[in-house]
Design a protein around this motif. Structure first.
Motif, PDB file in Angstrom:
ATOM      1  N   CYS A  15       0.866  -1.170   0.000  1.00 47.71           N
ATOM      2  CA  CYS A  15       0.000   0.000   0.000  1.00 47.71           C
ATOM      3  C   CYS A  15       0.908   1.226   0.000  1.00 47.71           C
ATOM      4  CB  CYS A  15      -0.895  -0.004   1.226  1.00 47.71           C
ATOM      5  SG  CYS A  15      -1.838   1.522   1.477  1.00 47.71           S
ATOM      6  N   ALA A  16       0.944   1.919  -1.125  1.00 43.68           N
ATOM      7  CA  ALA A  16       1.781   3.102  -1.257  1.00 43.68           C
ATOM      8  C   ALA A  16       0.951   4.344  -1.004  1.00 43.68           C
ATOM      9  CB  ALA A  16       2.409   3.148  -2.640  1.00 43.68           C
ATOM     10  N   ALA A  17       1.446   5.204  -0.132  1.00 45.98           N
ATOM     11  CA  ALA A  17       0.736   6.435   0.209  1.00 45.98           C
ATOM     12  C   ALA A  17       1.342   7.625  -0.495  1.00 45.98           C
ATOM     13  CB  ALA A  17       0.782   6.640   1.721  1.00 45.98           C
ATOM     14  N   SER A  18       0.485   8.601  -0.801  1.00 47.64           N
ATOM     15  CA  SER A  18       0.943   9.804  -1.504  1.00 47.64           C
ATOM     16  C   SER A  18       1.687  10.755  -0.578  1.00 47.64           C
ATOM     17  CB  SER A  18      -0.248  10.531  -2.129  1.00 47.64           C
ATOM     18  OG  SER A  18      -1.161  10.933  -1.114  1.00 47.64           O
ATOM     19  N   GLY A  19       1.562  10.542   0.722  1.00 49.54           N
ATOM     20  CA  GLY A  19       2.238  11.382   1.688  1.00 49.54           C
ATOM     21  C   GLY A  19       2.697  10.570   2.868  1.00 49.54           C
ATOM     22  N   SER A  20       3.026  11.240   3.926  1.00 45.94           N
ATOM     23  CA  SER A  20       3.564  10.557   5.094  1.00 45.94           C
ATOM     24  C   SER A  20       2.505   9.713   5.780  1.00 45.94           C
ATOM     25  CB  SER A  20       4.112  11.587   6.081  1.00 45.94           C
ATOM     26  OG  SER A  20       4.482  10.957   7.293  1.00 45.94           O
ATOM     27  N   ILE A  21       2.823   8.426   5.990  1.00 45.91           N
ATOM     28  CA  ILE A  21       1.909   7.571   6.733  1.00 45.91           C
ATOM     29  C   ILE A  21       2.098   7.753   8.231  1.00 45.91           C
ATOM     30  CG2 ILE A  21       1.735   5.853   4.918  1.00 45.91           C
ATOM     31  CD1 ILE A  21       3.675   4.095   6.508  1.00 45.91           C
ATOM     32  N   PHE A  22       3.175   8.431   8.610  1.00 43.84           N
ATOM     33  CA  PHE A  22       3.422   8.648  10.024  1.00 43.84           C
ATOM     34  C   PHE A  22       2.375   9.562  10.631  1.00 43.84           C
ATOM     35  CE2 PHE A  22       6.112   7.894  13.526  1.00 43.84           C
ATOM     36  CZ  PHE A  22       6.138   9.037  14.299  1.00 43.84           C
ATOM     37  N   SER A  23       1.707  10.344   9.792  1.00 40.55           N
ATOM     38  CA  SER A  23       0.679  11.253  10.299  1.00 40.55           C
ATOM     39  C   SER A  23      -0.598  10.525  10.695  1.00 40.55           C
ATOM     40  CB  SER A  23       0.353  12.315   9.250  1.00 40.55           C
ATOM     41  OG  SER A  23      -0.174  11.713   8.083  1.00 40.55           O
ATOM     42  N   ALA A  24      -0.757   9.303  10.220  1.00 37.05           N
ATOM     43  CA  ALA A  24      -1.937   8.514  10.562  1.00 37.05           C
ATOM     44  C   ALA A  24      -1.738   7.837  11.910  1.00 37.05           C
ATOM     45  CB  ALA A  24      -2.204   7.459   9.496  1.00 37.05           C
ATOM     46  N   ASN A  25      -2.826   7.728  12.683  1.00 46.58           N
ATOM     47  CA  ASN A  25      -2.738   7.009  13.955  1.00 46.58           C
ATOM     48  C   ASN A  25      -2.436   5.537  13.738  1.00 46.58           C
ATOM     49  OD1 ASN A  25      -3.332   9.324  15.425  1.00 46.58           O
ATOM     50  ND2 ASN A  25      -5.517   8.932  15.354  1.00 46.58           N
ATOM     51  N   LYS A  57       9.469   4.877   3.177  1.00 39.26           N
ATOM     52  CA  LYS A  57       8.906   4.680   1.836  1.00 39.26           C
ATOM     53  C   LYS A  57       7.411   4.986   1.796  1.00 39.26           C
ATOM     54  CE  LYS A  57      12.229   1.139   0.385  1.00 39.26           C
ATOM     55  NZ  LYS A  57      12.409  -0.248  -0.118  1.00 39.26           N
ATOM     56  N   ASN A  58       6.844   5.358   2.957  1.00 43.63           N
ATOM     57  CA  ASN A  58       5.394   5.616   3.033  1.00 43.63           C
ATOM     58  C   ASN A  58       4.597   4.445   2.472  1.00 43.63           C
ATOM     59  OD1 ASN A  58       5.533   8.210   4.258  1.00 43.63           O
ATOM     60  ND2 ASN A  58       6.127   9.067   2.269  1.00 43.63           N
ATOM     61  N   THR A  59       4.970   3.262   2.894  1.00 46.43           N
ATOM     62  CA  THR A  59       4.365   2.047   2.366  1.00 46.43           C
ATOM     63  C   THR A  59       4.055   1.091   3.509  1.00 46.43           C
ATOM     64  OG1 THR A  59       5.572   2.277   0.286  1.00 46.43           O
ATOM     65  CG2 THR A  59       4.654   0.114   0.775  1.00 46.43           C
ATOM     66  N   VAL A  60       2.918   0.437   3.387  1.00 49.44           N
ATOM     67  CA  VAL A  60       2.503  -0.593   4.338  1.00 49.44           C
ATOM     68  C   VAL A  60       2.376  -1.897   3.572  1.00 49.44           C
ATOM     69  CG1 VAL A  60       0.735  -1.304   5.977  1.00 49.44           C
ATOM     70  CG2 VAL A  60       1.281   1.109   5.704  1.00 49.44           C
ATOM     71  N   TYR A  61       2.766  -2.979   4.216  1.00 49.75           N
ATOM     72  CA  TYR A  61       2.765  -4.290   3.567  1.00 49.75           C
ATOM     73  C   TYR A  61       1.869  -5.259   4.332  1.00 49.75           C
ATOM     74  CZ  TYR A  61       7.023  -2.269   1.606  1.00 49.75           C
ATOM     75  OH  TYR A  61       7.925  -1.438   0.995  1.00 49.75           O
ATOM     76  N   LEU A  62       1.379  -6.239   3.612  1.00 48.09           N
ATOM     77  CA  LEU A  62       0.680  -7.359   4.238  1.00 48.09           C
ATOM     78  C   LEU A  62       1.222  -8.636   3.604  1.00 48.09           C
ATOM     79  CD1 LEU A  62      -1.529  -8.165   6.290  1.00 48.09           C
ATOM     80  CD2 LEU A  62      -3.102  -8.331   4.342  1.00 48.09           C
ATOM     81  N   GLN A  63       2.002  -9.356   4.374  1.00 42.52           N
ATOM     82  CA  GLN A  63       2.502 -10.650   3.931  1.00 42.52           C
ATOM     83  C   GLN A  63       1.481 -11.702   4.313  1.00 42.52           C
ATOM     84  OE1 GLN A  63       5.400 -11.507   2.213  1.00 42.52           O
ATOM     85  NE2 GLN A  63       4.465 -13.534   2.137  1.00 42.52           N
TER      86      GLN A  63
END
Length: 116
Positions: free
Chosen positions: A22-32, A75-81
């Protein structure tokens, strides 16, 4: 808020593996928290896995021990293996970003199909 784009879905045989991104257009750190949800035909959307800003994770009982969520803030990316996939894992998988003060962001979804 960010825009989210999922990738990595596809067709796999039972017992196989897939890795969703899951690639985000901005910082994912801003999300809870960042999460993966899924929706099978005729069923409600359900939470599969979540990871907080601090790295804490939780999983649906049905995927514990088989799925792993991770995040790369650089990388502003979340993974699900997803390992040992079963036909009941067949669904459209959605990425989610949850905020305290904003509406959540959702990706467009990616189809995962597990054949017997």
């Amino acid at each position: 808020q960010v825009q989210l784009v999922e990738s990595g879905g596809g067709l796999v045989q039972a017992g196989g593996s897939l890795r969703l991104s899951c690639a985000a257009s901005g910082s994912i750190f801003s999300a809870n928290a960042m999460g993966w949800y899924r929706q099978a035909p005729g069923k409600q959307r359900e939470m599969v896995a979540r990871i907080t800003r601090g790295g804490m994770t939780n999983y649906a009982d049905s995927v514990k021990g088989r799925f792993t969520i991770s995040r790369d803030n650089a990388k502003n990316t979340v993974y699900l293996q997803m390992n040992n996939l079963q036909p009941e894992d067949t669904a459209v998988y959605f990425c989610n970003a949850a905020y305290t003060s904003y509406s959540p962001s959702w990706g467009q979804g990616t189809q995962d199909t597990v054949s017997t």
